[in-house]
Design an enzyme around this catalytic site. Structure first.
Site, short mmCIF file in Angstrom:
data_model
loop_
_atom_site.label_atom_id
_atom_site.label_comp_id
_atom_site.label_asym_id
_atom_site.label_seq_id
_atom_site.Cartn_x
_atom_site.Cartn_y
_atom_site.Cartn_z
N THR A 36 0.84 -1.21 0.00
CA THR A 36 0.00 0.00 0.00
C THR A 36 0.87 1.25 0.00
OG1 THR A 36 -0.12 -0.12 2.42
CG2 THR A 36 -1.90 -1.16 1.19
N SER A 70 7.20 6.46 9.81
CA SER A 70 6.37 5.53 9.06
C SER A 70 6.11 6.10 7.68
CB SER A 70 5.03 5.28 9.77
OG SER A 70 4.20 6.43 9.67
N LYS A 71 5.54 5.27 6.80
CA LYS A 71 5.30 5.76 5.44
C LYS A 71 4.20 6.81 5.40
CE LYS A 71 2.83 1.44 4.29
NZ LYS A 71 2.97 0.21 3.50
N ARG A 72 3.46 6.95 6.50
CA ARG A 72 2.46 8.01 6.56
C ARG A 72 3.00 9.27 7.23
NH1 ARG A 72 -0.51 3.35 7.80
NH2 ARG A 72 -2.09 2.83 6.25
#
Length: 462
Positions: free
Chosen positions: A14, A245-247
């Protein structure tokens, strides 16, 4: 330890493979290799709406760049739907799972009422079959989910490889959904079936998964499947002290490749973010495999330190053979439309001690292949009218000397003596004209790599 060690990494496609997952992959890989076991790559792509092929490709590219070779995989969850449904059917028959027909509105109403009473918001098990219980009539047009019959009492305890003993009471968790109405399993169910089928013995993952572990252990037990050992590693914190994090501001693994970092340096740095072997800061992959037995994993969060990573990378660049470094620098030059030649290993040898990345090394190398434009400030400061005759004399002498370092050095000394000036008076302006900067390695070494024609051409611009 009995039986073959089997570990896995199971990223979700994702988004990009971020640094925390890369570190977990490294620990899982190193543990398997240390024990002569096997390492599995699984792609958890059941989040159909958010999973993309680009993300999958980036995950595979990151694993390849890092050199984390896997013995099985990639295995895709969406190709295993029939297996999940088969296990669900067995659980329904065994009474360890049941259909639930609650609508989203009913669930919202349930939670609101619990919040109003000051209770924890948990599913109230209204559709769970029990002796003597009368279930509501099945509503028309409501596709059911399948829920797991979580034990209502007792504790779930496991001896975590990182945290030590952890206990969570079953009253803290509810009957989670294990199959959605569209027939796609949820994470906590699919991961259990996968780990069971793939005979995973040790699971390393981020400690954000601790709250999932009691559910998973209870599902393992309901299936009569052997439990793997769990090791929950602390998160990596960014500069702001929040989880990386990727967010939240994390950079993809492949971005570090593009920015000139070496995979061996990245592995070394990632390994030390939560694990140590004495005071060793720099070590090879082979050493890590030899040392990584699952002990000495930190219980505290690690702080991402870009400056430390750059230092580690610089050490690896200095130690890398010039012939091995040159293709990496050539790739960086190619992005700029510059074609390198056989001089590149020598350029790497001369400048690599000054560089933290191959991008920085390419910045130096570019001056040998493309025009340079010195800044007005450098020209004004270093290429003054008084030094121009000295530069002209040097250009004259260099036109006829043997083109090698010793002869070039001798020519420079002659010019200095002839004009009665010291080395910095001549070296600074020559560097500015040749390289676009007053700071370089020894002047004779730099000149020797250039062609005679290019040197004289640039000196005559003075």
């Amino acid at each position: 330890m009995t039986g073959k060690v089997r570990t896995r990494i199971a990223p979700s496609p994702t988004g990009f493979l971020h640094l925390g997952t890369a570190r977990t992959a490294l620990y899982s890989w190193a543990y398997a290799r240390h024990h002569g076991g096997e390492f599995v790559l699984r792609i958890e792509d059941t989040d159909v709406a958010r999973s993309t092929q680009d993300s999958t490709d980036q995950i595979l590219a990151s694993m390849h760049w890092l050199g984390l070779d896997y013995d099985e995989g990639p295995i895709y969850q969406m190709q295993r739907l029939e297996r999940y449904r088969e296990v669900i059917a067995q659980m329904l028959e065994a009474g360890t799972a049941y259909h639930c027909y609650c609508t989203p509105a009913e669930l919202d109403e349930m939670r609101e009422a619990q919040r109003a009473r000051g209770e924890k918001t948990l599913y109230d098990r209204r559709w769970r079959p029990e002796p003597g219980k009368v279930l509501p009539p099945v509503p028309e047009g409501v596709p059911p989910v399948v829920r797991f019959c979580n034990p209502p009492e007792g504790d779930v305890t496991w001896n975590d490889l990182v945290k030590g003993e952890i206990t969570i009471n079953n009253r803290e968790i509810d009957d989670l959904i294990i199959l959605r109405p569209d027939g796609v399993p949820t994470y906590n169910f699919a991961v259990v079936v996968d780990d069971w089928d793939m005979a995973i013995t040790h699971v390393f993952r981020g400690d954000e998964h601790i709250n999932n572990t009691p559910w998973q252990i209870n599902i393992f037990r309901a299936l009569g499947a052997p439990l793997p050992q769990f090791g929950h590693v602390p998160v990596i914190l960014g500069d702001d002290g929040q989880k990386l994090s990727k967010r939240r501001g994390a950079v993809s693994v492949t971005a570090y490749e593009e920015n000139g970092y070496l995979p061996e340096a990245m592995l070394n740095y990632l390994a030390r973010l939560g694990w140590s072997h004495g005071d060793d800061e720099l070590f090879t992959r082979e050493q890590m495999v030899s040392w990584f037995d699952g002990s000495h994993l930190s219980k505290s969060p690690a702080q991402w330190d870009a400056a430390k990573l750059a230092w580690v990378n610089a050490q690896y660049i200095k130690a890398k053979p010039d012939d091995a470094l040159a293709p990496l620098v050539a790739a960086q030059l190619q992005k700029r439309g510059i074609a390198a030649d056989e001089r590149l290993p020598a350029i790497c040898a001369l400048f690599k001690d000054r560089c933290e990345t191959t991008v920085a090394l390419a910045d130096w190398a570019a001056a040998f292949y493309a025009d340079v434009t010195p800044s007005e400030a450098d020209l004004a400061q270093h290429v003054a009218d008084a030094v121009k005759p000295v530069i002209a004399t040097l250009a004259e002498k260099l036109a006829s000397v043997a083109w090698e370092k010793v002869s070039i050095a001798a020519a420079i000394k002659e010019v200095l003596a002839e004009h009665s000036v010291k080395m910095p008076v001549l070296a600074m302006p020559v560097r500015v004209l040749l390289m676009g900067t007053p700071q370089t390695p020894s002047l004779d070494s730099v000149l020797a790599i250039f062609s005679r024609e290019k040197v004289i051409e640039r000196l005559k611009r003075a």
